[in-house]
Write a protein that holds these residues in place. Structure first.
Motif, PDB file in Angstrom:
ATOM      1  N   LEU A 102       0.819  -1.215   0.000  1.00  0.00           N
ATOM      2  CA  LEU A 102       0.000   0.000   0.000  1.00  0.00           C
ATOM      3  C   LEU A 102       0.856   1.269   0.000  1.00  0.00           C
ATOM      4  CD1 LEU A 102      -3.001  -0.560   2.458  1.00  0.00           C
ATOM      5  CD2 LEU A 102      -3.127  -0.062   0.020  1.00  0.00           C
ATOM      6  N   THR A 103       2.118   1.149   0.421  1.00  0.00           N
ATOM      7  CA  THR A 103       2.941   2.356   0.529  1.00  0.00           C
ATOM      8  C   THR A 103       3.189   3.024  -0.823  1.00  0.00           C
ATOM      9  OG1 THR A 103       5.066   1.175   0.418  1.00  0.00           O
ATOM     10  CG2 THR A 103       4.129   1.509   2.627  1.00  0.00           C
ATOM     11  N   ASP A 104       3.040   2.285  -1.915  1.00  0.00           N
ATOM     12  CA  ASP A 104       3.072   2.950  -3.228  1.00  0.00           C
ATOM     13  C   ASP A 104       1.852   2.565  -4.078  1.00  0.00           C
ATOM     14  OD1 ASP A 104       4.038   0.377  -3.496  1.00  0.00           O
ATOM     15  OD2 ASP A 104       5.458   0.861  -5.076  1.00  0.00           O
ATOM     16  N   ASN A 105       0.813   2.047  -3.406  1.00  0.00           N
ATOM     17  CA  ASN A 105      -0.419   1.675  -4.127  1.00  0.00           C
ATOM     18  C   ASN A 105      -1.669   2.115  -3.371  1.00  0.00           C
ATOM     19  OD1 ASN A 105       0.131  -0.171  -6.606  1.00  0.00           O
ATOM     20  ND2 ASN A 105       1.593  -0.821  -5.050  1.00  0.00           N
ATOM     21  N   ALA A 106      -1.539   3.176  -2.583  1.00  0.00           N
ATOM     22  CA  ALA A 106      -2.681   3.598  -1.759  1.00  0.00           C
ATOM     23  C   ALA A 106      -3.875   3.964  -2.638  1.00  0.00           C
ATOM     24  CB  ALA A 106      -2.287   4.781  -0.881  1.00  0.00           C
ATOM     25  N   HIS A 107      -3.614   4.374  -3.859  1.00  0.00           N
ATOM     26  CA  HIS A 107      -4.686   4.753  -4.793  1.00  0.00           C
ATOM     27  C   HIS A 107      -5.356   3.506  -5.389  1.00  0.00           C
ATOM     28  CE1 HIS A 107      -0.946   4.038  -6.855  1.00  0.00           C
ATOM     29  NE2 HIS A 107      -1.657   3.715  -7.923  1.00  0.00           N
ATOM     30  N   LEU A 137      17.020   7.122   6.439  1.00  0.00           N
ATOM     31  CA  LEU A 137      16.070   6.509   5.506  1.00  0.00           C
ATOM     32  C   LEU A 137      16.344   6.987   4.085  1.00  0.00           C
ATOM     33  CD1 LEU A 137      12.881   6.849   7.708  1.00  0.00           C
ATOM     34  CD2 LEU A 137      13.799   4.700   6.837  1.00  0.00           C
ATOM     35  N   GLU A 138      16.641   8.272   3.950  1.00  0.00           N
ATOM     36  CA  GLU A 138      16.877   8.831   2.605  1.00  0.00           C
ATOM     37  C   GLU A 138      18.173   8.320   1.993  1.00  0.00           C
ATOM     38  OE1 GLU A 138      14.464  13.067   2.971  1.00  0.00           O
ATOM     39  OE2 GLU A 138      16.583  12.967   3.551  1.00  0.00           O
ATOM     40  N   ASP A 178       7.307  13.970  -4.404  1.00  0.00           N
ATOM     41  CA  ASP A 178       6.062  13.501  -3.774  1.00  0.00           C
ATOM     42  C   ASP A 178       6.174  12.053  -3.290  1.00  0.00           C
ATOM     43  OD1 ASP A 178       4.830  15.941  -4.280  1.00  0.00           O
ATOM     44  OD2 ASP A 178       4.357  15.320  -6.332  1.00  0.00           O
ATOM     45  N   ILE A 179       7.116  11.817  -2.390  1.00  0.00           N
ATOM     46  CA  ILE A 179       7.327  10.464  -1.869  1.00  0.00           C
ATOM     47  C   ILE A 179       6.342  10.219  -0.730  1.00  0.00           C
ATOM     48  CG2 ILE A 179       9.028   8.905  -0.843  1.00  0.00           C
ATOM     49  CD1 ILE A 179      11.157  11.020  -1.794  1.00  0.00           C
ATOM     50  N   PRO A 180       5.491   9.187  -0.831  1.00  0.00           N
ATOM     51  CA  PRO A 180       4.620   8.904   0.305  1.00  0.00           C
ATOM     52  C   PRO A 180       5.476   8.612   1.549  1.00  0.00           C
ATOM     53  CG  PRO A 180       3.990   7.591  -1.620  1.00  0.00           C
ATOM     54  CD  PRO A 180       5.305   8.238  -1.944  1.00  0.00           C
ATOM     55  N   ALA A 181       5.089   9.198   2.695  1.00  0.00           N
ATOM     56  CA  ALA A 181       5.879   9.001   3.921  1.00  0.00           C
ATOM     57  C   ALA A 181       5.963   7.507   4.256  1.00  0.00           C
ATOM     58  CB  ALA A 181       5.262   9.792   5.070  1.00  0.00           C
ATOM     59  N   GLY A 182       4.876   6.797   4.002  1.00  0.00           N
ATOM     60  CA  GLY A 182       4.860   5.354   4.278  1.00  0.00           C
ATOM     61  C   GLY A 182       5.909   4.632   3.445  1.00  0.00           C
ATOM     62  N   LEU A 207       8.821   5.916   2.249  1.00  0.00           N
ATOM     63  CA  LEU A 207      10.158   6.228   2.778  1.00  0.00           C
ATOM     64  C   LEU A 207      10.448   5.405   4.040  1.00  0.00           C
ATOM     65  CD1 LEU A 207      12.609   8.164   2.378  1.00  0.00           C
ATOM     66  CD2 LEU A 207      11.498   9.665   4.048  1.00  0.00           C
ATOM     67  N   CYS A 208       9.403   5.147   4.793  1.00  0.00           N
ATOM     68  CA  CYS A 208       9.583   4.464   6.087  1.00  0.00           C
ATOM     69  C   CYS A 208       9.393   2.952   6.005  1.00  0.00           C
ATOM     70  CB  CYS A 208       8.594   5.027   7.114  1.00  0.00           C
ATOM     71  SG  CYS A 208       8.883   6.764   7.448  1.00  0.00           S
ATOM     72  N   TYR A 209       9.146   2.393   4.818  1.00  0.00           N
ATOM     73  CA  TYR A 209       8.868   0.957   4.807  1.00  0.00           C
ATOM     74  C   TYR A 209      10.038   0.090   5.297  1.00  0.00           C
ATOM     75  CZ  TYR A 209      10.996  -0.934   0.463  1.00  0.00           C
ATOM     76  OH  TYR A 209      11.869  -1.391  -0.480  1.00  0.00           O
ATOM     77  N   PRO A 210      11.309   0.550   5.168  1.00  0.00           N
ATOM     78  CA  PRO A 210      12.376  -0.278   5.762  1.00  0.00           C
ATOM     79  C   PRO A 210      12.193  -0.463   7.273  1.00  0.00           C
ATOM     80  CG  PRO A 210      13.317   1.339   4.265  1.00  0.00           C
ATOM     81  CD  PRO A 210      11.868   1.703   4.422  1.00  0.00           C
ATOM     82  N   VAL A 211      11.571   0.506   7.927  1.00  0.00           N
ATOM     83  CA  VAL A 211      11.339   0.394   9.368  1.00  0.00           C
ATOM     84  C   VAL A 211      10.257  -0.661   9.625  1.00  0.00           C
ATOM     85  CG1 VAL A 211      10.671   1.629  11.455  1.00  0.00           C
ATOM     86  CG2 VAL A 211      11.999   2.799   9.675  1.00  0.00           C
ATOM     87  N   ALA A 212       9.218  -0.639   8.776  1.00  0.00           N
ATOM     88  CA  ALA A 212       8.162  -1.651   8.903  1.00  0.00           C
ATOM     89  C   ALA A 212       8.741  -3.034   8.619  1.00  0.00           C
ATOM     90  CB  ALA A 212       7.020  -1.327   7.946  1.00  0.00           C
ATOM     91  N   GLN A 213       9.678  -3.082   7.693  1.00  0.00           N
ATOM     92  CA  GLN A 213      10.289  -4.375   7.371  1.00  0.00           C
ATOM     93  C   GLN A 213      11.142  -4.870   8.554  1.00  0.00           C
ATOM     94  OE1 GLN A 213      11.175  -4.657   3.200  1.00  0.00           O
ATOM     95  NE2 GLN A 213      12.837  -6.066   3.628  1.00  0.00           N
TER      96      GLN A 213
END
Ligand code: ATP
Ligand code: MG
Length: 340
Positions: free
Chosen positions: A52-57, A110-111, A128-132, A134-140
């Motif tokens: 979802l972090t790059d497919n929220a739409h 992260l960057e 326009d990077i979704p914050a989610g 950029l942060c997905y490595p943390v979720a991983q």
């Protein structure tokens, strides 16, 4: 404290539910998962929250592909009686772990993550990077540590993410003053990154350059036909270049006769080996590999309620495991809790 009944080391790995799996997944990770499932305690995560972090739409795409990816797992030989298959977004402890870990990571770090940098570029996010995302490595990191995994079979692109996970582990353990979280090792195979059929650096679901594991015989033939070789190798008699020639990379990954492949490389370099003959060899190998996977997948797809039962049971098991890690971490950090 819960007593672990098994001494087997734990594996956690998974896939974003953005589309059916392809040959890159097979080479990079699935082959190892099938081989290791009996000697390890293995969890496979259907990473819908990460997708979802790059497919929220497009949440429908993410939801639909949960069953598609699960079918791919079962078709390649993942055995749900020894491997636990679970759905990421249905494991709330992982989201809570992720939220805690975000406080132990800087935006600058992260960057700097090379995988994230590449992926941001490939996705044309611009600013326009979704914050989610950029942060997905943390979720991983939350996924891996939530299961107390020490081994992660992944493709080469994932190495920087495991490194970042281990940094988070060390920070948290230092804060707590003892080893609550475990560091993990990436298990990367000999061919750690399969290029796309277009010659692009990585076969990827999102780049339209993949051969899915469910491809029909005709689709496989067409994909091999349009595969990138050496653009300067016009006649069979011309000397050709092996490096960067996608057909050779695929032979390296899928042809078990290593000696024959080395002979073919020498012949190609000398001149006298045409692209057509080379592609015919590769096509035969891929047809033989994929035909049984495709057939098993078709049979399993006719019983999709069985697949949903497997996911429901796997997710239930995973909930206990991840919640236990969260409780231990909250205790370790000395966070507030209501005691019953
Ligand atoms: P997306 O384009 O949505 O990111 P993807 O094709 O990159 O999808 P992921 O779900 O991100 O696939 O990756 C799942 C696992 O498969 C990871 O361990 C990754 O390293 C591995 N993998 C994916 N593509 C390849 C590839 N081309 N070569 C080797 N390993 C790969
Ligand atoms: Mg990816």
């Amino acid at each position: 404290m819960a007593i672990e009944l098994t001494q087997k080391p734990t594996i956690l790995t998974g896939d974003r539910t953005t589309g059916p799996l392809h040959l890159g997944h097979y080479v990079g990770s699935l082959r190892n998962r099938v081989a290791l499932q009996h000697t390890h305690r293995q969890f496979l995560l259907l990473a819908d929250a990460q997708a979802l972090t790059d497919n929220a739409h497009n949440p429908e795409r993410v939801r639909r592909n949960i069953v598609e990816v699960a079918l791919d797992y079962l078709a390649v030989g993942i055995d749900p009686t020894v491997t636990t298959i679970c759905v990421q977004s249905c494991l709330p402890a992982l989201a809570e772990l992720s939220q805690l870990y975000l406080n132990f990571v800087t935006v600058a770090r992260l960057e700097r993550n090379p995988t994230i940098k590449d992926e941001i570029q490939a996705r044309d996010f611009g600013r326009d990077i979704p914050a989610g995302f950029l942060c997905y490595p943390v979720a991983q990191a939350a996924d891996i540590t939530g299961f107390k995994a020490t081994l992660v079979p992944v493709g080469e692109d994932q190495a920087p993410l495991i490194e970042q996970t281990n940094e988070i582990v060390r920070r948290l353990n230092r804060q707590i003053g003892r080893q609550v979280l475990l560091e993990a090792t990436a298990l990367i195979p000999r061919v750690g990154r399969l290029p796309g059929v277009d010659g692009k650096a990585k076969m990827s679901k999102s780049q339209g350059n993949a051969i899915p594991l469910s491809a029909s015989a005709e689709e496989i033939a067409a994909a091999v036909r349009r595969m990138y070789t050496d653009p300067n190798h016009l006649r069979a008699s011309d000397p050709g270049t092996v490096e960067g020639n996608v057909v050779f990379t695929y032979l390296d990954a899928f042809d078990d006769d290593r000696e024959a492949v080395e002979d073919l490389k020498a012949q190609y370099r000398r001149g006298g080996l045409g692209d057509m003959a080379l592609k015919r060899r590769l096509e035969t190998i891929l047809q033989v590999l994929l035909a049984p996977i495709r057939e098993r997948r078709q049979a399993l797809a006719r019983q999709s309620s069985d697949v949903l039962d497997i996911l429901r049971e796997g997710t239930r098991r995973a909930r206990g495991k991840t919640q236990a890690t969260l409780d231990e971490l909250r205790d370790g950090l000395g966070l507030f809790a209501f005691r019953e």
